[in-house]
Motif scaffolding. Structure first.
Motif, PDB file in Angstrom:
ATOM      1  N   ASP A  71      57.868  -3.685  43.722  1.00 32.99           N
ATOM      2  CA  ASP A  71      56.805  -2.737  44.013  1.00 32.99           C
ATOM      3  C   ASP A  71      55.421  -3.718  42.931  1.00 32.99           C
ATOM      4  OD1 ASP A  71      58.345  -0.521  44.596  1.00 32.99           O
ATOM      5  OD2 ASP A  71      58.790  -0.281  42.391  1.00 32.99           O
ATOM      6  N   ALA A  72      56.030  -4.568  42.383  1.00 29.11           N
ATOM      7  CA  ALA A  72      54.256  -5.110  41.841  1.00 29.11           C
ATOM      8  C   ALA A  72      53.460  -5.992  42.577  1.00 29.11           C
ATOM      9  CB  ALA A  72      54.528  -6.692  41.205  1.00 29.11           C
ATOM     10  N   GLU A  73      54.447  -7.249  43.973  1.00 29.64           N
ATOM     11  CA  GLU A  73      53.578  -7.374  45.219  1.00 29.64           C
ATOM     12  C   GLU A  73      53.216  -6.165  46.379  1.00 29.64           C
ATOM     13  OE1 GLU A  73      56.908  -9.580  47.586  1.00 29.64           O
ATOM     14  OE2 GLU A  73      57.832 -11.190  45.840  1.00 29.64           O
ATOM     15  N   SER A  74      54.100  -4.996  46.003  1.00 31.06           N
ATOM     16  CA  SER A  74      53.193  -4.015  46.728  1.00 31.06           C
ATOM     17  C   SER A  74      51.434  -3.640  46.369  1.00 31.06           C
ATOM     18  CB  SER A  74      53.445  -3.190  47.155  1.00 31.06           C
ATOM     19  OG  SER A  74      54.960  -3.631  47.634  1.00 31.06           O
TER      20      SER A  74
ATOM     21  N   ALA B  52      45.661  -4.235  42.790  1.00 27.02           N
ATOM     22  CA  ALA B  52      46.004  -3.577  41.937  1.00 27.02           C
ATOM     23  C   ALA B  52      46.830  -5.068  41.231  1.00 27.02           C
ATOM     24  CB  ALA B  52      46.587  -2.766  41.862  1.00 27.02           C
ATOM     25  N   PRO B  53      46.022  -5.785  40.745  1.00 21.50           N
ATOM     26  CA  PRO B  53      46.361  -7.173  40.440  1.00 21.50           C
ATOM     27  C   PRO B  53      47.338  -6.559  38.784  1.00 21.50           C
ATOM     28  CG  PRO B  53      44.453  -7.776  40.243  1.00 21.50           C
ATOM     29  CD  PRO B  53      44.432  -6.763  41.108  1.00 21.50           C
ATOM     30  N   LEU B  54      46.235  -5.850  38.155  1.00 20.10           N
ATOM     31  CA  LEU B  54      46.252  -5.509  36.806  1.00 20.10           C
ATOM     32  C   LEU B  54      47.855  -5.553  36.532  1.00 20.10           C
ATOM     33  CD1 LEU B  54      42.924  -5.384  34.825  1.00 20.10           C
ATOM     34  CD2 LEU B  54      44.706  -7.117  35.020  1.00 20.10           C
TER      35      LEU B  54
ATOM     36  N   ALA C  51      50.925  -6.203  34.385  1.00 12.89           N
ATOM     37  CA  ALA C  51      51.767  -5.340  33.869  1.00 12.89           C
ATOM     38  C   ALA C  51      53.215  -4.974  34.388  1.00 12.89           C
ATOM     39  CB  ALA C  51      51.516  -3.895  33.826  1.00 12.89           C
ATOM     40  N   ILE C  52      53.875  -4.318  35.297  1.00  9.26           N
ATOM     41  CA  ILE C  52      54.933  -4.760  35.897  1.00  9.26           C
ATOM     42  C   ILE C  52      56.178  -5.578  35.581  1.00  9.26           C
ATOM     43  CG2 ILE C  52      56.157  -4.094  38.055  1.00  9.26           C
ATOM     44  CD1 ILE C  52      54.021  -2.685  39.124  1.00  9.26           C
ATOM     45  N   VAL C  53      55.382  -6.916  36.129  1.00  8.50           N
ATOM     46  CA  VAL C  53      56.070  -8.118  35.929  1.00  8.50           C
ATOM     47  C   VAL C  53      56.844  -8.518  34.397  1.00  8.50           C
ATOM     48  CG1 VAL C  53      55.787 -10.573  36.039  1.00  8.50           C
ATOM     49  CG2 VAL C  53      55.391  -9.380  37.832  1.00  8.50           C
ATOM     50  N   LYS C  54      55.237  -7.816  33.597  1.00  5.72           N
ATOM     51  CA  LYS C  54      55.452  -8.271  31.976  1.00  5.72           C
ATOM     52  C   LYS C  54      56.902  -7.662  31.134  1.00  5.72           C
ATOM     53  CE  LYS C  54      52.672  -8.120  27.519  1.00  5.72           C
ATOM     54  NZ  LYS C  54      51.630  -7.392  26.959  1.00  5.72           N
ATOM     55  N   PHE C  55      56.581  -5.811  31.956  1.00  8.28           N
ATOM     56  CA  PHE C  55      57.206  -5.218  30.850  1.00  8.28           C
ATOM     57  C   PHE C  55      58.836  -5.127  31.905  1.00  8.28           C
ATOM     58  CE2 PHE C  55      53.436  -3.871  29.978  1.00  8.28           C
ATOM     59  CZ  PHE C  55      53.552  -3.155  28.710  1.00  8.28           C
TER      60      PHE C  55
ATOM     61  N   ARG D  53      55.832 -15.759  49.246  1.00  8.20           N
ATOM     62  CA  ARG D  53      55.172 -14.365  50.428  1.00  8.20           C
ATOM     63  C   ARG D  53      53.948 -13.965  49.940  1.00  8.20           C
ATOM     64  NH1 ARG D  53      60.002 -12.978  48.506  1.00  8.20           N
ATOM     65  NH2 ARG D  53      59.705 -12.270  46.356  1.00  8.20           N
ATOM     66  N   ARG D  54      52.843 -15.072  49.502  1.00  8.34           N
ATOM     67  CA  ARG D  54      51.263 -15.120  48.720  1.00  8.34           C
ATOM     68  C   ARG D  54      50.515 -13.778  48.905  1.00  8.34           C
ATOM     69  NH1 ARG D  54      48.655 -18.310  52.680  1.00  8.34           N
ATOM     70  NH2 ARG D  54      49.712 -18.287  55.014  1.00  8.34           N
ATOM     71  N   ALA D  55      51.927 -13.651  47.366  1.00  2.68           N
ATOM     72  CA  ALA D  55      51.720 -13.035  45.827  1.00  2.68           C
ATOM     73  C   ALA D  55      51.056 -13.429  45.100  1.00  2.68           C
ATOM     74  CB  ALA D  55      52.718 -11.967  46.186  1.00  2.68           C
ATOM     75  N   VAL D  56      50.073 -14.251  45.292  1.00  2.02           N
ATOM     76  CA  VAL D  56      49.549 -15.420  43.718  1.00  2.02           C
ATOM     77  C   VAL D  56      49.317 -14.666  42.704  1.00  2.02           C
ATOM     78  CG1 VAL D  56      47.248 -16.771  43.219  1.00  2.02           C
ATOM     79  CG2 VAL D  56      48.254 -16.493  45.960  1.00  2.02           C
ATOM     80  N   ALA D  57      49.075 -13.356  42.785  1.00  2.00           N
ATOM     81  CA  ALA D  57      48.866 -12.866  41.181  1.00  2.00           C
ATOM     82  C   ALA D  57      50.421 -12.820  40.714  1.00  2.00           C
ATOM     83  CB  ALA D  57      48.081 -11.116  41.338  1.00  2.00           C
ATOM     84  N   THR D  58      50.933 -12.172  41.627  1.00  2.00           N
ATOM     85  CA  THR D  58      52.748 -11.355  41.203  1.00  2.00           C
ATOM     86  C   THR D  58      53.304 -13.258  40.632  1.00  2.00           C
ATOM     87  OG1 THR D  58      53.004  -9.984  42.475  1.00  2.00           O
ATOM     88  CG2 THR D  58      54.555 -11.095  41.511  1.00  2.00           C
ATOM     89  N   ALA D  59      53.062 -14.577  41.030  1.00  2.50           N
ATOM     90  CA  ALA D  59      53.875 -15.741  40.801  1.00  2.50           C
ATOM     91  C   ALA D  59      52.900 -15.707  39.539  1.00  2.50           C
ATOM     92  CB  ALA D  59      53.450 -16.552  41.725  1.00  2.50           C
ATOM     93  N   ARG D  60      51.303 -15.789  39.267  1.00  2.57           N
ATOM     94  CA  ARG D  60      50.912 -16.377  38.317  1.00  2.57           C
ATOM     95  C   ARG D  60      51.632 -15.187  37.220  1.00  2.57           C
ATOM     96  NH1 ARG D  60      46.496 -15.385  40.249  1.00  2.57           N
ATOM     97  NH2 ARG D  60      45.692 -16.942  40.460  1.00  2.57           N
ATOM     98  N   ALA D  61      51.687 -14.073  37.019  1.00  2.00           N
ATOM     99  CA  ALA D  61      52.035 -13.047  36.102  1.00  2.00           C
ATOM    100  C   ALA D  61      53.443 -13.987  35.489  1.00  2.00           C
ATOM    101  CB  ALA D  61      52.005 -11.682  36.459  1.00  2.00           C
ATOM    102  N   ILE D  62      54.123 -14.015  36.603  1.00  2.00           N
ATOM    103  CA  ILE D  62      55.310 -14.971  36.077  1.00  2.00           C
ATOM    104  C   ILE D  62      55.240 -15.836  35.705  1.00  2.00           C
ATOM    105  CG2 ILE D  62      57.610 -15.099  37.658  1.00  2.00           C
ATOM    106  CD1 ILE D  62      57.364 -13.171  39.645  1.00  2.00           C
ATOM    107  N   LEU D  63      54.802 -17.173  35.452  1.00  2.00           N
ATOM    108  CA  LEU D  63      54.640 -18.409  35.243  1.00  2.00           C
ATOM    109  C   LEU D  63      53.911 -17.850  33.615  1.00  2.00           C
ATOM    110  CD1 LEU D  63      53.685 -20.493  37.954  1.00  2.00           C
ATOM    111  CD2 LEU D  63      56.152 -20.693  36.897  1.00  2.00           C
ATOM    112  N   ALA D  64      52.522 -16.880  34.013  1.00  2.00           N
ATOM    113  CA  ALA D  64      52.563 -16.815  32.323  1.00  2.00           C
ATOM    114  C   ALA D  64      53.138 -15.894  31.192  1.00  2.00           C
ATOM    115  CB  ALA D  64      51.435 -15.817  32.945  1.00  2.00           C
ATOM    116  N   HIS D  65      54.500 -15.078  31.758  1.00  2.00           N
ATOM    117  CA  HIS D  65      55.421 -14.124  30.923  1.00  2.00           C
ATOM    118  C   HIS D  65      56.904 -15.946  30.931  1.00  2.00           C
ATOM    119  CE1 HIS D  65      58.417 -11.298  29.683  1.00  2.00           C
ATOM    120  NE2 HIS D  65      59.529 -11.909  30.166  1.00  2.00           N
ATOM    121  N   SER D  66      56.844 -16.714  31.909  1.00  2.00           N
ATOM    122  CA  SER D  66      57.451 -17.985  31.338  1.00  2.00           C
ATOM    123  C   SER D  66      57.455 -18.731  30.246  1.00  2.00           C
ATOM    124  CB  SER D  66      57.686 -18.806  32.488  1.00  2.00           C
ATOM    125  OG  SER D  66      58.027 -17.534  33.728  1.00  2.00           O
TER     126      SER D  66
END
Length: 957
Positions: free
Chosen positions: A543-546, A552-554, A558-562, A587-600
């Motif tokens: 759902d975050a990638e969609s 809607a990168p924010l 947020a989905i990744v964060k929680f 899969r070219r989901a850059v914002a999702t990957a960035r959010a995952i790395l930020a959380h990590s």
């Protein structure tokens, strides 16, 4: 005596003396058909020869072989008798006597039969060994060659003659076997009795005998009937106009053209005028269209323009297909008879008839199916499909009256309408009968404008509150405030659906309410957990990638964060999150990957691998600001890691901000005072910006505080680039006193003496000294051996009086041989040896060395590439194929093949293979050089710039 014997023979037994025993007529005068060597001479059997007194011909069956067989037996018997008589005569001492003759005594000296060669006259000197066994009628009856026995050759000859006789008798097919009397019977003799009965046949019976037909082979073959192909009137008319005077041709074309063996042949002596064929084709086409037209409501349903296309697509059924269709008809008929309420059976039967080309029969069958299965919507839909549009509308109207709750029938009826108003009317009636059908509401909304659609959706969400799509569609059409109200109602109606929460978060993000996005997602997770809605971590990430792809990168962040930590073990968090980031990036989901790395990184701030992954992401997919932020955060979190300081300083330096780069390096010095990479980076920064003195000072401090072999090498290199060769050599010697096992210092010393200093014997000796000492310290370094051999190769040029350049090649060759002995299976040494021989002009020796090198190093890409490049033109393709089979992914081989394509002017292939070579190993400078040279010759300016920029980014060796 001759005449008397002849008369006696002719008269037989009429008044003459009877024939002697064992008499064979004609044997005395040689009248026998076949004789052998033992049969020469007169033959007459004695009185004791054969019992019974019958000659050979008496019991013979008429065969010559049988006669000869009997004669042989007689001869053997006579030979035995004669031998017995001779023995008796020798014992008695008297000669053989002659019996009395019925014709009287013979004259003195008379030899019977001598006149016809049957005997001979006895000479005075005869020793008594002449013919014996005298007969009064036939003369002497013994053989002329009495001493010759009957041997195997005679028996073989007799067998051959007998086989020939049997063969000749077998060819007489019209004859039967021998009869009882020894006479060969004929076919006519077998019907003798029937012929005798013909005398009793009456005339009426003769007249009733049918005629004998012709039963020869040519009448047994079935004659092919003549086939005539009619010619069109237009062709005949055109032909008559062209050939008015050609009476013969006109008569040949006046009727029909005869077909012989399936091939039409028309005798035309002049060029035919074929323009009438077009008129004939048009006439036939018109007739076919008139015949095939089917009037419905006064209009034809045949498309004249597409008729020829339909004819070309017409499928001609074979006999096998027709048989299959008949079987299918019987099977489906039994299905319909067994269960007439089974709708698929009627549909299958109708489609079989349609496939057979019998549309009317198919329509009739499906109509019967509609009557038999009035509650099956598939049967009604099939009937509508098979009928024309107007008839289909009528059928569907009847169907919806019988089944008002069928959504498919209403949708099909709406599709048949051509105008939107008519479609809306159909769908309204459908909604009246089915108000809870989401499909009908969607179809209805799609036909309306925005304002009318909002009204319809407001009614739809009341009728079907469980439809998430209706709520979301209504929220998209409403304003921000109304949309919030709609989504709140939707959450109350569907508390366990996460799509509504995500839509609310997107709505807040669209209004730039970033803080509200996190709140909405947080509440969504808690609410779903409260209502026992099971949503997996993978579904949340999807759902975050969609959400990111929908703009809607924010919301994605947020989905990744929680939800990122859901269901992950504490020990596996770093590895799992790193894999999630890599997968999202793939899969070219850059914002999702960035959010995952930020959380990590928030959970693991001291993990160098995570920071490097984040830096790589920002370098490839981010901008300079985001990259600097990540590098600054990494340097702050990990100050002892020089790489983050150096990368940040390099980025600032490449962007032109030299002062900021110096400040970053100053901070790096403070955090890492004795770090060699930081010192060398600072030196490079000053060196590249032209501050040589500052770089020299930094290197001096580095030698004092962070002394290393690389620091001494950079110091010597700086002095060498500044043309201070003596200072450079001094630094090299100083460095070698501390780091004697560092080969690059030995190489630099030898290169400075041999290349940079003036050519003299002292410089040559000093260079040799560097290489010799270096080889003692580093015997396994191939580059040092190669440089030493090249020095020996050019050694004669240091002496002005030396003219023997071959001496240098000899020393270089011996030095490389020693190097190969100490370093076996080294492709670089083999390659240098081969190139040395080519420079010396020894091409044959180079080829031999190449063969030995490939035997020792068969998988070396460098050797295979050199083999392709130096091979003759006719052998390059075969060698390229062999090299690719051995090393399909070696960049040297790929670059050599690309150069071969470039020489053959295959530009597309050459560019593709050069691209592959630089991708396989971007550190090989030769591949980049060849690629850039190819683009300079064959490419555009854009291609040249791209190759140059990529090469600078890769920084090859």
């Amino acid at each position: 005596f001759k005449s008397t014997s002849k008369m006696a023979f002719r008269s037989g037994g009429s008044g003459q003396a009877s024939r002697p025993k064992n008499y064979v007529p004609g044997l005395g005068r040689g009248a026998a058909g076949f004789t052998t060597r033992s049969d020469i001479g007169p033959m007459a059997s004695s009185s004791s020869g054969v019992s019974g007194g019958e000659g050979p011909g008496a019991d013979s069956g008429g065969s010559r072989a049988a006669e000869l067989r009997a004669a042989k037996l007689q001869m053997k018997a006579m030979q035995q008798q004669q031998q017995q008589k001779q023995q008796q005569q020798e014992q008695q001492g008297s000669s053989v006597g002659v019996g009395p003759s019925p014709f009287g005594a013979a004259p003195s000296g008379y030899v019977p039969g001598s006149g016809r060669g049957a005997g001979f006259k006895k000479d005075d000197d005869d020793d008594g060994g002449g013919p014996t066994g005298y007969d009064s009628f036939g003369g002497y009856n013994d053989k002329l060659f009495d001493s010759t026995p009957y041997d195997d050759d005679d028996e073989e000859a007799d067998n051959i003659y007998e086989a020939i006789d049997d063969r000749m008798n077998g060819k007489k097919r019209g004859r039967s076997q021998e009869g009882e009397g020894g006479v060969i019977s004929r076919v006519g003799d077998q019907f003798r009795e029937l012929k005798e009965k013909l005398k009793d046949v009456t005339e009426d019976e003769w007249a009733a005998i049918p005629d004998v037909g012709d039963y020869s082979l040519r009448y047994k073959q079935k004659r092919r009937e003549d086939v005539f192909t009619p010619i069109t009137d237009s062709l005949l008319e055109a032909r008559n106009k062209v050939n008015k005077d050609a009476t013969a041709s006109s008569n040949a074309l006046a009727g029909t053209a005869q077909v012989d063996d399936g091939t039409a042949s028309v005798a035309m002596n002049s060029v035919s005028h074929m323009s009438g064929l077009a008129d004939a084709r048009g006439t036939i086409l018109g007739m076919s269209l008139d015949k095939m037209s089917d009037s419905v409501s006064g209009q034809t349903v045949v498309d004249p323009k597409g008729y020829l296309t339909s004819l070309s697509n017409t499928k001609i059924a074979t006999s096998a297909e027709i048989g299959d269709i008949n079987k299918a008809r019987l099977l489906l008929k039994s299905v319909r008879d067994t269960n007439p309420k089974h709708g698929p059976g009627w549909i299958a039967a109708a489609r079989v008839e349609e496939a057979a080309g019998k549309t009317l029969q198919a329509r009739k069958l499906i109509q019967d199916g509609c009557e038999a299965c009035p509650a099956n919507e598939d049967v009604w839909l099939e009937a509508a499909r098979l009928h024309p549009i107007d008839a289909a509308k009528t059928i569907l109207a009847t169907a919806v009256r019988r089944m008002p709750t069928s959504v498919k029938l209403f949708l099909r009826a709406a599709d048949l309408e051509n105008h939107d108003e008519a479609k809306k009317a159909v769908l309204r009636k459908a909604l009246e009968a089915n108000p809870s059908s989401v499909t009908l509401w969607k179809a209805m909304v799609e036909l309306e404008e925005a304002e009318d659609a909002k009204i319809l959706l407001s009614v739809a969400v009341e009728k079907v509150p469980h439809s998430v799509e209706m709520w979301l569609a209504l929220a998209r059409l409403e304003s921000y405030e109304n949309a919030r109200k709609v989504l709140n109602q939707a959450r109350k109606a569907l508390p366990a659906d996460r799509s509504i929460w995500i839509a609310a978060a997107k709505l807040e993000e669209s209004q730039n309410h970033g803080d509200m996005v996190d709140k909405v997602i947080d509440r969504a997770v808690k609410s779903l957990a409260k209502h026992d809605a099971i949503v997996s971590r993978a579904q949340w990430l999807k759902d975050a990638e969609s959400a990111e792809f929908s703009g809607a990168p924010l919301t994605a962040g947020a989905i990744v964060k929680f939800t990122l930590g859901m269901g992950v073990d504490f020990e596996d968090r770093q590895r799992t999150w790193s894999d999630d980031a890599s997968g999202a990036l793939s899969r070219r989901a850059v914002a999702t990957a960035r959010a995952i790395l930020a959380h990590s990184l928030a959970a693991f701030p001291s993990k160098r691998s995570l920071w490097l992954q984040a830096v790589d992401l920002e370098r490839n997919h981010g901008d300079a600001v985001s990259l600097d932020e990540v590098l600054a955060a990494a340097s702050e979190r990990l100050p002892k890691q020089e790489i983050f300081w150096l990368v940040r300083a390099k980025e600032k330096w490449q962007s032109g901000d030299i002062d900021t780069a110096r400040e970053i390096l100053t901070q790096a010095f403070a955090a890492n005072p004795n770090s060699e990479p930081v010192w060398l980076a600072a030196v490079k920064l000053e060196w590249e910006t032209g501050e040589i003195e500052r770089a020299r000072v930094l290197l001096k401090r580095a030698r004092e505080r962070a002394s290393s072999e690389r620091v001494y090498m950079k110091s010597a290199l700086l002095e060498r680039e500044s043309k201070q060769f003596n200072d450079s050599l001094s630094l090299i010697e100083e460095g070698l006193s501390k780091y004697s096992s560092f080969p690059k210092l030995w190489m630099m010393g030898g290169q400075i003496c041999s290349c940079d200093l003036d050519k003299s014997k002292a410089a040559l000796d000093r260079a040799r000294s560097f290489y010799q000492k270096g080889l003692k310290q580093c015997p396994n370094n191939a580059v040092l051996w190669i440089l030493a051999s090249r020095l020996e190769e050019i050694a004669p040029t240091f002496n002005e009086h030396s003219k023997k350049s071959s001496v240098g090649f000899t020393k270089a060759r011996s030095l490389l041989e020693i190097a190969r002995l100490k370093n076996p299976r080294n492709p670089d040494l083999w390659l240098e040896s081969i190139r040395l021989e080519r420079r010396a002009g020894n091409d044959k020796l180079a080829v031999a060395l190449m063969a030995r090198a490939l035997q020792e190093c068969p998988m070396s890409g460098k050797l295979l590439a050199e083999n392709i490049t130096t091979a003759p033109r006719v052998e390059q393709k075969s060698k390229s194929a062999d090299a690719i089979k051995k090393c399909p992914d070696d960049p040297h081989v790929i670059a050599a093949v690309a150069s071969l394509f470039a020489m053959e002017r295959k530009k597309v292939k050459a560019r593709k293979w050069f691209e592959r070579a630089v991708v396989l190993n971007p550190d090989i400078g030769d591949s980049w050089a060849k690629y850039y040279a190819f683009e300079l010759e064959n490419g555009t300016k854009d291609h040249q710039e791209k190759v140059m920029s990529r090469c600078m980014t890769a920084e090859p060796k």
